[in-house]
Design an enzyme around this catalytic site. Structure first.
Site, PDB file in Angstrom:
ATOM      1  N   ALA A  12       0.825  -1.182   0.166  1.00  0.00           N
ATOM      2  CA  ALA A  12       0.061  -0.212  -0.112  1.00  0.00           C
ATOM      3  C   ALA A  12       0.925   1.074  -0.027  1.00  0.00           C
ATOM      4  O   ALA A  12       2.189   1.177   0.207  1.00  0.00           O
ATOM      5  CB  ALA A  12      -0.802  -0.059   1.190  1.00  0.00           C
ATOM      6  N   LYS A  13       0.410   2.486  -0.098  1.00  0.00           N
ATOM      7  CA  LYS A  13       1.190   3.772   0.154  1.00  0.00           C
ATOM      8  C   LYS A  13       0.145   4.681   0.265  1.00  0.00           C
ATOM      9  O   LYS A  13      -1.191   4.729  -0.289  1.00  0.00           O
ATOM     10  CB  LYS A  13       1.891   3.875  -1.279  1.00  0.00           C
ATOM     11  N   GLY A  14       0.490   5.646   0.694  1.00  0.00           N
ATOM     12  CA  GLY A  14      -0.125   6.849   1.263  1.00  0.00           C
ATOM     13  C   GLY A  14       0.352   8.067   0.920  1.00  0.00           C
ATOM     14  O   GLY A  14       1.576   8.271   1.025  1.00  0.00           O
TER      15      GLY A  14
END
Ligand code: NAD
Length: 420
Positions: free
Chosen positions: A108-110
């Site tokens: 994931a990444k944000g």
């Protein structure tokens, strides 16, 4: 940072990499399509009260790319140039990185579009807390576990952990990693990336027939990852660190530098430049120095078709993310240099993040020696797995690492089947 490739859409690159591997492992259309799409994307627009009493609306993202192998994992970036496609690409790369080291996570990444350098600490805290609250719908120790990335740090993680815990009504340390140790952070997390890098160098050197003891090493980027890798190669493996650099320039000493002393000099003066008894060299010269081992640990797109032919190192260990352009990979492969790709060489960080999460959810913490021993085991196995695929498929290590990672994700997708 401006460079020849900065206009390339990183998600297009990420999808092209998947296509290359799909050909190698004869992937069928349906699964390939799954791999080229993020599973879940959340875009949030939220107001933050500024110090002058006004408020501004910020935009943030959280992308969960693939969770076939477990909860998703990946950092949060605060930067003016954050975009949804960049976050998607970074989330895809986290999926492969977790799979290469075989930890039970998806990727994931944000990110939040903001300029943290122009914000006060109070503004950053309010932005972090509100963003955490907005994405709390989809994060959690069993779903998706953020960590620090560009311009976020252990304090940012402490604020996210507190915000999430306030909403839950109890403390949830396992919701983020990279936390300060008093809040459930892990021993060894701070130096895990550099340590993981030094371990894979040790393993690759054996296969490349290089003795690390006495080998000459150059490190581009004497920051967290680079300085720790240099120090451990020097302390634990007897390597000779002959060239290092940071954003202000490079230094060279033919008979070797003491990285501890260089670190002290950097602490005092803000740079490695000017360290007594050294010759000043440019960052380009650091890459081309006459060394056995090169550790790019600064920025992306540093090794290009232009300078790759001049690289002397027999082992190139990518502590940084994306330092080598694809055409340079081919040149290094033809020169018989061993490239240790980023998704392997800097995966020590996410591996100890996994240890942090495992300790948090057990409520049982390990001493530093145990963390380091477990990290060693994971990195040794991961290097061996990548090397085996490289030999079997007659490809360079980057393609091998992608084949290994994508195959592991595909296996998980196939075993689970397509719901319903
Ligand atoms: P950092 O900010 O601590 O260090 C970066 C270093 O690079 C600094 O010393 C900086 O002066 C130097 N630098 C900047 N521009 C440079 C230039 N043009 N030439 C030479 N040096 C330059 O960052 P870090 O955490 O060590 O991260 C470095 C790289 O490692 C990044 O690509 C990052 O994504 C990657 N990485 C880090 C971790 C981690 O846990 N720290 C994990 C995975 C990947």
């Amino acid at each position: 940072m401006p460079n020849e490739t900065s206009t390339v859409n990183p998600f297009e690159t990420a999808k092209q990499q998947i296509d290359i591997v799909a050909k190698q492992i004869h992937l069928d259309g349906g699964v390939l399509e799954v791999l080229k799409h993020p599973k879940r994307e959340l875009t949030v627009h939220f107001p933050v009260r500024m110090d002058d009493g006004s408020f501004r609306v910020y935009t943030g993202y959280r992308v969960q790319y693939n969770m076939a192998r477990g909860p998703t994992k990946g950092g949060i970036r605060f930067h003016p140039q954050v975009s949804l496609d960049e976050v998607r690409a970074l989330a895809a790369w986290m999926t492969w990185k977790c799979a290469v080291v075989n930890i039970p996570y998806g990727g994931a990444k944000g990110g939040v579009i903001c300029d943290p350098k122009s914000m006060s600490r109070g503004e950053l805290e309010r932005l972090t807390r509100r963003y955490a609250s907005e994405i709390s719908l989809i994060i959690g120790p069993e779903i998706d576990i953020p960590a620090p990335d560009v311009y976020t740090d252990s304090q940012t993680m402490a604020w996210i952990m507190d915000t999430y815990s306030m909403q839950a009504g109890y403390s949830v340390p396992g919701v983020v990693t990279g936390k300060p140790i008093p809040l459930g952070g892990s021993e060894g997390r701070g130096e895990a990336t550099g340590r993981g890098c030094s371990i894979v160098i040790r393993e690759a050197a054996k296969d490349a027939g290089i003795r690390v003891k006495g080998a000459k090493v150059a490190v581009q980027g004497f920051g967290n990852a680079g300085s720790v890798a240099a120090r451990l190669l020097y302390d634990e493996q007897g390597a000779q660190i002959v060239a290092v650099s940071d954003s202000k320039g490079g230094i060279f000493k033919a008979d070797g530098l003491n990285p501890h002393a260089v670190e002290e000099h950097k602490q005092k003066t803000g740079s490695v430049v000017g360290f007594p008894g050294t010759k000043a060299i440019s960052n380009a010269e650091v890459l081309e120095a006459k060394v056995d081992i090169l550790v790019p640990a600064a920025l992306e797109n540093q090794i290009t078709a232009k300078n790759a032919p001049k690289i002397e190192a027999k082992v190139v260990a990518e502590a940084a993310n994306g330092p080598t352009l694809p055409e340079a990979d081919t040149i290094l492969f033809e020169k018989k240099a061993t490239v240790l790709p980023d998704i392997l060489a800097n995966a020590g960080g996410v591996t100890v993040s996994y240890f942090e999460w495992a300790q948090d959810i057990q409520g049982f913490f390990w001493p530093l020696a145990e963390v380091n021993q477990r990290l060693d085991r994971v990195m040794v196995q991961s290097y061996a797995d990548v090397h085996k695929v490289a030999v079997e498929h007659k490809v360079h290590n980057r393609t091998a690492a992608y084949i290994l990672a994508i195959q592991r994700v595909v296996d998980a997708i196939r075993l689970r089947g397509i719901y319903p």
